[in-house]
Motif scaffolding. Sequence first.
Motif, PDB file in Angstrom:
ATOM      1  N   CYS A  53      94.850  49.825  78.587  1.00  0.00           N
ATOM      2  CA  CYS A  53      95.289  49.779  79.995  1.00  0.00           C
ATOM      3  C   CYS A  53      95.355  51.171  80.600  1.00  0.00           C
ATOM      4  O   CYS A  53      95.237  51.334  81.807  1.00  0.00           O
ATOM      5  CB  CYS A  53      96.713  49.240  80.108  1.00  0.00           C
ATOM      6  SG  CYS A  53      96.872  47.544  79.758  1.00  0.00           S
ATOM      7  N   LEU A  54      95.631  52.171  79.728  1.00  0.00           N
ATOM      8  CA  LEU A  54      95.933  53.502  80.252  1.00  0.00           C
ATOM      9  C   LEU A  54      94.695  54.219  80.782  1.00  0.00           C
ATOM     10  O   LEU A  54      94.827  55.218  81.475  1.00  0.00           O
ATOM     11  CB  LEU A  54      96.619  54.352  79.167  1.00  0.00           C
ATOM     12  CG  LEU A  54      97.976  53.842  78.683  1.00  0.00           C
ATOM     13  CD1 LEU A  54      98.477  54.671  77.503  1.00  0.00           C
ATOM     14  CD2 LEU A  54      99.014  53.869  79.812  1.00  0.00           C
ATOM     15  N   ASN A  55      93.506  53.758  80.400  1.00  0.00           N
ATOM     16  CA  ASN A  55      92.313  54.335  81.043  1.00  0.00           C
ATOM     17  C   ASN A  55      91.340  53.243  81.531  1.00  0.00           C
ATOM     18  O   ASN A  55      90.149  53.486  81.669  1.00  0.00           O
ATOM     19  CB  ASN A  55      91.600  55.354  80.146  1.00  0.00           C
ATOM     20  CG  ASN A  55      90.861  54.705  79.006  1.00  0.00           C
ATOM     21  OD1 ASN A  55      91.054  53.533  78.717  1.00  0.00           O
ATOM     22  ND2 ASN A  55      90.002  55.470  78.356  1.00  0.00           N
ATOM     23  N   ARG A  56      91.906  52.096  81.769  1.00  0.00           N
ATOM     24  CA  ARG A  56      91.164  50.975  82.361  1.00  0.00           C
ATOM     25  C   ARG A  56      89.998  50.508  81.503  1.00  0.00           C
ATOM     26  O   ARG A  56      89.015  49.967  82.024  1.00  0.00           O
ATOM     27  CB  ARG A  56      90.704  51.334  83.782  1.00  0.00           C
ATOM     28  CG  ARG A  56      91.888  51.573  84.711  1.00  0.00           C
ATOM     29  CD  ARG A  56      91.535  51.645  86.165  1.00  0.00           C
ATOM     30  NE  ARG A  56      90.685  50.564  86.625  1.00  0.00           N
ATOM     31  CZ  ARG A  56      90.336  50.380  87.895  1.00  0.00           C
ATOM     32  NH1 ARG A  56      90.821  51.208  88.828  1.00  0.00           N
ATOM     33  NH2 ARG A  56      89.550  49.398  88.243  1.00  0.00           N
ATOM     34  N   MET A  57      90.120  50.682  80.187  1.00  0.00           N
ATOM     35  CA  MET A  57      89.064  50.149  79.321  1.00  0.00           C
ATOM     36  C   MET A  57      89.103  48.628  79.300  1.00  0.00           C
ATOM     37  O   MET A  57      88.099  47.985  79.000  1.00  0.00           O
ATOM     38  CB  MET A  57      89.208  50.695  77.885  1.00  0.00           C
ATOM     39  CG  MET A  57      88.883  52.151  77.743  1.00  0.00           C
ATOM     40  SD  MET A  57      87.156  52.534  78.060  1.00  0.00           S
ATOM     41  CE  MET A  57      86.466  52.133  76.466  1.00  0.00           C
ATOM     42  N   ASN A  58      90.274  48.043  79.607  1.00  0.00           N
ATOM     43  CA  ASN A  58      90.340  46.574  79.657  1.00  0.00           C
ATOM     44  C   ASN A  58      89.476  45.997  80.779  1.00  0.00           C
ATOM     45  O   ASN A  58      89.170  44.807  80.764  1.00  0.00           O
ATOM     46  CB  ASN A  58      91.783  46.103  79.828  1.00  0.00           C
ATOM     47  CG  ASN A  58      92.580  46.213  78.550  1.00  0.00           C
ATOM     48  OD1 ASN A  58      92.008  46.164  77.461  1.00  0.00           O
ATOM     49  ND2 ASN A  58      93.882  46.377  78.663  1.00  0.00           N
TER      50      ASN A  58
END
Length: 253
Positions: free
Chosen positions: A50-55
Motif C-alpha cells: 500500500c505504501l507505494n501503490r504496488m497493490n
Amino acid sequence: MSKAKMQADAVDVFYGESRAIRDVSLEINDREVLALMGPSGCGKSTFLRCLNRMNDHIGEARIEGRITLDDRDIYDPEIDPVQIRARVGMVAQVPNPFPKPIFDNVAFGPRLHGLHDSRDELTELVEGSLSRAGLWEEVKDLLHQPGTSLSGGQQQRLCIARAIANQPDVLLMDEPVSSLDPKSAAVIEELIGELAERYAIVLVTHSMEQAKRIADRTAFFYLGDLVEVAETHALFDNPQEERTQRYLGGLFG
Ligand SMILES: Nc1ncnc2c1ncn2[C@@H]1O[C@H](COP(=O)(O)OP(=O)(O)OP(=O)(O)O)[C@@H](O)[C@H]1O
C-alpha cells in the motif's frame, strides 16, 4: 504538519470480498528502520505494498483509508503512482535485477524520471548509488555485464542501488535477506543500518532476531490487525498486548 515521513490512517485492504488488513494506522518516521513482524498471512506484505501503490497492480485489491507521504495523500487522483514508486522504493524478497547491464539497471530510474542533466551526472549517480549499496568495488570493472550474472547477495545489493538511484525518501524491503546465504544476509543487514542514516526503511521480516538487531521500532501484525507498535526493545522486553506476548512466547505463528 505531522513529523512522520509517511502516515497510514485507518487503512483497510480488501482482495475482492475478503478483508486482508483492518483499520491500520501507523506512522513511518524519517531515518528509522521500522520492522513489520507477524505470522504468515497476517497482512505485512499487503500493508507494505500500500505504501507505494504496488497493490494498484493487483486487479481485485482495494484500499480504504488514507496514506500520506510528507502530508500529501499518495492516492490522490492527481498523483502519478510512478513518481510515488520512485520516492518510495521497493526491494523484493528474491533479487530481481533487470536482464540488462549493471550500469543500466541502476540508470533505469534516473533515465525514466530525468534525474540527470548530462551523461557525466548519470555516471556519478550510478557510481554513488552502487557505492552506497556497498557494491561499487566489486562491480566497477563489470558495469557492462548483465546484472543477472552476479551472485544472489550482489544482485540484492544491485536492486538496492537501483532503488537508491531514484533518490527516494523511503525504502520498502520485503524479507530482503530470506533468499540469501548467511554471509550475504549479514552484509545486507549491516547495509540496512547504514541506509537508515539517509532514508526511512520499512522492513518485513519473519525473524525476531533480525528485528532486534536492526529495527528501531517494530510493529506486530496478527490476522490483519496491527496489534502493537513500539520501540523494538520495548516490544520484545515488555509487550503490552496479549497477542504479542503469545507470539513472542512461541504460542502461535
Ligand atoms: N494477490 C492476492 N489476492 C488475494 N488475496 C491475497 C493476495 N495477496 C495476499 N492475499 C491474502 O491477504 C492476506 C494477507 O496476505 P499477505 O501476503 O499480506 O500476508 P503476509 O503477512 O505478508 O504473509 P507472509 O508472511 O506469508 O508473506 C492473506 O489472507 C492472503 O491470502
